[in-house]
Design a protein around this motif. Structure first.
Motif, PDB file in Angstrom:
ATOM      1  N   LEU A  89       0.847  -1.186   0.000  1.00  0.00           N
ATOM      2  CA  LEU A  89       0.000   0.000   0.000  1.00  0.00           C
ATOM      3  C   LEU A  89       0.887   1.242   0.000  1.00  0.00           C
ATOM      4  CD1 LEU A  89      -2.860   1.315   0.405  1.00  0.00           C
ATOM      5  CD2 LEU A  89      -2.351   1.272   2.859  1.00  0.00           C
ATOM      6  N   ASP A  90       0.607   2.155  -0.918  1.00  0.00           N
ATOM      7  CA  ASP A  90       1.290   3.445  -0.944  1.00  0.00           C
ATOM      8  C   ASP A  90       0.239   4.549  -0.929  1.00  0.00           C
ATOM      9  OD1 ASP A  90       4.371   3.196  -1.420  1.00  0.00           O
ATOM     10  OD2 ASP A  90       3.476   1.652  -2.689  1.00  0.00           O
ATOM     11  N   ILE A  91       0.346   5.434   0.053  1.00  0.00           N
ATOM     12  CA  ILE A  91      -0.539   6.585   0.173  1.00  0.00           C
ATOM     13  C   ILE A  91       0.217   7.795  -0.375  1.00  0.00           C
ATOM     14  CG2 ILE A  91      -1.813   8.057   1.778  1.00  0.00           C
ATOM     15  CD1 ILE A  91      -1.887   5.581   3.673  1.00  0.00           C
ATOM     16  N   LEU A  92      -0.393   8.496  -1.308  1.00  0.00           N
ATOM     17  CA  LEU A  92       0.263   9.627  -1.967  1.00  0.00           C
ATOM     18  C   LEU A  92      -0.543  10.900  -1.730  1.00  0.00           C
ATOM     19  CD1 LEU A  92       0.357   7.009  -4.273  1.00  0.00           C
ATOM     20  CD2 LEU A  92       2.209   8.515  -4.970  1.00  0.00           C
ATOM     21  N   ASP A  93       0.091  11.878  -1.100  1.00  0.00           N
ATOM     22  CA  ASP A  93      -0.555  13.143  -0.755  1.00  0.00           C
ATOM     23  C   ASP A  93       0.145  14.262  -1.512  1.00  0.00           C
ATOM     24  OD1 ASP A  93      -1.193  15.634   0.443  1.00  0.00           O
ATOM     25  OD2 ASP A  93      -1.743  14.645   2.314  1.00  0.00           O
ATOM     26  N   CYS A  94      -0.549  14.827  -2.488  1.00  0.00           N
ATOM     27  CA  CYS A  94       0.029  15.896  -3.307  1.00  0.00           C
ATOM     28  C   CYS A  94      -0.792  17.168  -3.179  1.00  0.00           C
ATOM     29  CB  CYS A  94       0.083  15.471  -4.770  1.00  0.00           C
ATOM     30  SG  CYS A  94       0.535  16.805  -5.896  1.00  0.00           S
ATOM     31  N   LYS A 150      -4.182  28.764  -5.556  1.00  0.00           N
ATOM     32  CA  LYS A 150      -4.722  28.273  -6.823  1.00  0.00           C
ATOM     33  C   LYS A 150      -4.178  26.872  -7.093  1.00  0.00           C
ATOM     34  CE  LYS A 150      -6.198  32.518  -7.198  1.00  0.00           C
ATOM     35  NZ  LYS A 150      -7.589  32.850  -6.794  1.00  0.00           N
ATOM     36  N   GLY A 151      -4.945  26.076  -7.832  1.00  0.00           N
ATOM     37  CA  GLY A 151      -4.482  24.740  -8.188  1.00  0.00           C
ATOM     38  C   GLY A 151      -5.300  23.653  -7.501  1.00  0.00           C
ATOM     39  N   ASN A 152      -4.737  22.437  -7.468  1.00  0.00           N
ATOM     40  CA  ASN A 152      -5.470  21.279  -6.971  1.00  0.00           C
ATOM     41  C   ASN A 152      -4.658  20.471  -5.970  1.00  0.00           C
ATOM     42  OD1 ASN A 152      -7.822  21.464  -8.831  1.00  0.00           O
ATOM     43  ND2 ASN A 152      -6.261  21.065 -10.396  1.00  0.00           N
ATOM     44  N   THR A 153      -5.371  19.741  -5.120  1.00  0.00           N
ATOM     45  CA  THR A 153      -4.761  18.662  -4.346  1.00  0.00           C
ATOM     46  C   THR A 153      -5.125  17.345  -5.022  1.00  0.00           C
ATOM     47  OG1 THR A 153      -6.670  18.406  -2.861  1.00  0.00           O
ATOM     48  CG2 THR A 153      -4.950  19.959  -2.189  1.00  0.00           C
ATOM     49  N   ASN A 154      -4.294  16.337  -4.816  1.00  0.00           N
ATOM     50  CA  ASN A 154      -4.552  15.001  -5.343  1.00  0.00           C
ATOM     51  C   ASN A 154      -4.056  14.020  -4.284  1.00  0.00           C
ATOM     52  OD1 ASN A 154      -4.180  12.421  -6.574  1.00  0.00           O
ATOM     53  ND2 ASN A 154      -4.114  13.356  -8.606  1.00  0.00           N
ATOM     54  N   ILE A 155      -4.974  13.351  -3.602  1.00  0.00           N
ATOM     55  CA  ILE A 155      -4.610  12.440  -2.509  1.00  0.00           C
ATOM     56  C   ILE A 155      -5.271  11.088  -2.752  1.00  0.00           C
ATOM     57  CG2 ILE A 155      -4.421  12.129  -0.012  1.00  0.00           C
ATOM     58  CD1 ILE A 155      -5.183  15.095   0.295  1.00  0.00           C
ATOM     59  N   GLY A 156      -4.477  10.030  -2.662  1.00  0.00           N
ATOM     60  CA  GLY A 156      -5.050   8.716  -2.910  1.00  0.00           C
ATOM     61  C   GLY A 156      -4.182   7.576  -2.441  1.00  0.00           C
ATOM     62  N   CYS A 157      -4.630   6.362  -2.749  1.00  0.00           N
ATOM     63  CA  CYS A 157      -3.947   5.140  -2.329  1.00  0.00           C
ATOM     64  C   CYS A 157      -3.764   4.214  -3.530  1.00  0.00           C
ATOM     65  CB  CYS A 157      -4.770   4.384  -1.282  1.00  0.00           C
ATOM     66  SG  CYS A 157      -5.175   5.337   0.199  1.00  0.00           S
ATOM     67  N   ILE A 158      -2.579   3.627  -3.616  1.00  0.00           N
ATOM     68  CA  ILE A 158      -2.314   2.587  -4.607  1.00  0.00           C
ATOM     69  C   ILE A 158      -2.099   1.282  -3.844  1.00  0.00           C
ATOM     70  CG2 ILE A 158      -0.762   1.756  -6.414  1.00  0.00           C
ATOM     71  CD1 ILE A 158      -0.151   4.643  -7.101  1.00  0.00           C
ATOM     72  N   ALA A 159      -2.956   0.309  -4.096  1.00  0.00           N
ATOM     73  CA  ALA A 159      -2.901  -0.959  -3.368  1.00  0.00           C
ATOM     74  C   ALA A 159      -2.770  -2.120  -4.336  1.00  0.00           C
ATOM     75  CB  ALA A 159      -4.153  -1.134  -2.509  1.00  0.00           C
ATOM     76  N   THR A 160      -1.889  -3.045  -3.990  1.00  0.00           N
ATOM     77  CA  THR A 160      -1.683  -4.266  -4.774  1.00  0.00           C
ATOM     78  C   THR A 160      -1.964  -5.471  -3.891  1.00  0.00           C
ATOM     79  OG1 THR A 160      -0.002  -3.238  -6.175  1.00  0.00           O
ATOM     80  CG2 THR A 160       0.012  -5.631  -6.066  1.00  0.00           C
ATOM     81  N   GLY A 161      -2.700  -6.425  -4.427  1.00  0.00           N
ATOM     82  CA  GLY A 161      -2.987  -7.619  -3.651  1.00  0.00           C
ATOM     83  C   GLY A 161      -3.769  -8.633  -4.445  1.00  0.00           C
ATOM     84  N   GLU A 162      -4.242  -9.635  -3.753  1.00  0.00           N
ATOM     85  CA  GLU A 162      -4.999 -10.722  -4.385  1.00  0.00           C
ATOM     86  C   GLU A 162      -6.406 -10.247  -4.716  1.00  0.00           C
ATOM     87  OE1 GLU A 162      -6.649 -15.224  -3.280  1.00  0.00           O
ATOM     88  OE2 GLU A 162      -5.325 -14.140  -1.883  1.00  0.00           O
ATOM     89  N   ALA A 163      -6.798 -10.357  -5.966  1.00  0.00           N
ATOM     90  CA  ALA A 163      -8.108  -9.871  -6.407  1.00  0.00           C
ATOM     91  C   ALA A 163      -9.236 -10.640  -5.726  1.00  0.00           C
ATOM     92  CB  ALA A 163      -8.242  -9.996  -7.912  1.00  0.00           C
TER      93      ALA A 163
END
Length: 403
Positions: free
Chosen positions: A165-170, A303-316
């Protein structure tokens, strides 16, 4: 309909109270208290202008438990929403227990004299809240909060197990200042300058602060340097998802921010121990926070945007092998300001605080004791995100992302 008491009067509180006032079918009476009443009054005036609804305001020192108990007893709320500083979590929880009211916050406790974010102090309250028949919900912001709910939604609907799991906060916003933080300067700088930690193979791996970075191309923002940091949701995610092999948190910072922060560290301005100045003891970081721009003043210029999310890899979940999903929210600073008078960093935390409160006062999320977001059903929370200004998207990636 419910009566709520919100503690704290910064940007996050402003957003939360505005959004509560936009949902009077859930929050019939809103009360707001902080150490500085004029800040509460300013929020109440803005809420009145935006929504036409009234907010009652009070002056309170959240660390004075007897005073907090008296205020809670006077108002008789069904929920206390703690949007004050993390140092004040425990006294507010003590006051809630004594007054017999449930509790919600957005950030875990940390001691004043050490930049150490841990849930252990608040988890220790579980039996006391359980015995009192009260609920305490921890970390109902964005990260922690939405990122935890994102992860559990993926686990409920897409992945049987999560391997990485990687959480990315931009934050891709530009506020036009030479140096400013987008939330409380003291908390922000303590967080950023602390050693980085991530969860890997059943243990914490520590690295020096701001030393590990990667470049990532964020939708609606563009390529940004993201730095490995420790963030509190890693602790609760690892606890409630023991199969996770690796969990990391990344946050973006511009080169100018890094340069300013490095200089401030080198000259001792980020210290949290007291120093003598003209016969008085001051804490350098608190002095620095006092002279930096207040986050709640940055809304109009950001001005501009935030982009926050999660990238998860695992068994479907469908048994089709290993898969990777990316779930995220993109939020416009300009749109957030137009709606609530605050920039998107405050908005992305204040809206989930309102939603978590709605979950509790409506009985959609319930229980006796202390709970993290990961323990709750993610679906109703995710539905309200779409309804109240933080729409999310999910996509399947070709494979794991290399950082």
């Amino acid at each position: 309909m419910s009566t709520v008491l919100v503690i704290g009067a910064g940007g996050v509180s402003s957003v939360c109270v505005h959004k509560m006032a936009m949902n009077t079918e859930i929050f019939s009476d809103i009360h707001l208290a902080s150490r500085t009443k004029r800040k509460c009054d300013a929020i109440a005036e803005s809420v009145k202008a935006h929504t036409g609804n009234d907010v009652a305001t009070y002056e309170i020192d959240a660390e004075e438990v007897p005073a907090m108990v008296n205020l809670i007893s006077k108002i008789q709320p069904s929920l206390v929403v703690n949007l004050a500083l993390p140092y004040q979590d425990l006294p507010i929880m003590d006051a809630c227990l004594e007054a017999g009211v449930s509790y919600l916050d957005t950030a875990n406790y940390e001691p004043k004299d050490e930049a150490k974010f841990e849930y252990k102090w608040q988890w220790a309250y579980h039996d006391r809240f359980k015995d009192a028949g009260l609920m305490a919900l921890l970390g109902s912001g964005f990260d922690p909060g939405v990122t935890s709910v994102f992860t559990m939604w993926l686990k409920k609907h897409k992945l049987k197990t999560i391997r990485t799991l990687d959480i990315l906060d931009c934050n891709g916003g530009d506020h036009g200042q030479h140096f400013a933080t987008n939330f409380n300067p003291e908390i922000n700088i303590r967080e950023v300058t602390a050693p980085a930690r991530h969860w890997e193979n059943g243990e914490w791996v520590e690295t020096p602060a701001m030393q590990v970075k990667t470049e990532f191309d964020f939708e609606a923002v563009g390529p940004k340097n993201a730095y490995l940091m420790y963030h509190e949701e890693l602790e609760s995610l690892a606890k409630f998802n023991p199969e996770i092999e690796r969990a990391r948190f990344w946050m973006t910072f511009g080169d100018a921010y890094i340069t300013h922060l490095t200089v401030l560290q080198n000259v001792g301005m980020t210290r949290i121990d007291p120093v003598k100045y003209q016969g008085k003891e001051i804490i350098p970081l608190q002095f620095l926070a006092a002279v930096l721009p207040k986050p709640e003043t940055l809304g109009e210029t950001t001005k501009g945007n935030t982009n926050i999310g999660c990238i998860a890899t695992g068994e479907a979940l469908d048994g089709s092998g290993e898969k990777t999903f990316y779930i995220k929210n993109i939020c416009s600073h300009e749109a957030a300001y137009k709606e609530t008078g605050n920039q998107a960093v405050s908005y992305t935390t204040g809206v989930p605080a309102m939603i978590g409160s709605a979950m509790m006062v409506q009985g959609i999320w319930s229980g006796d004791g202390v709970f993290n977001m990961e323990e709750m059903d993610p679906d109703p929370f995710m539905e309200m995100l779409n309804q109240h200004g933080l729409p999310w998207t999910v996509e399947e990636l070709d494979g794991p992302v290399s950082f």
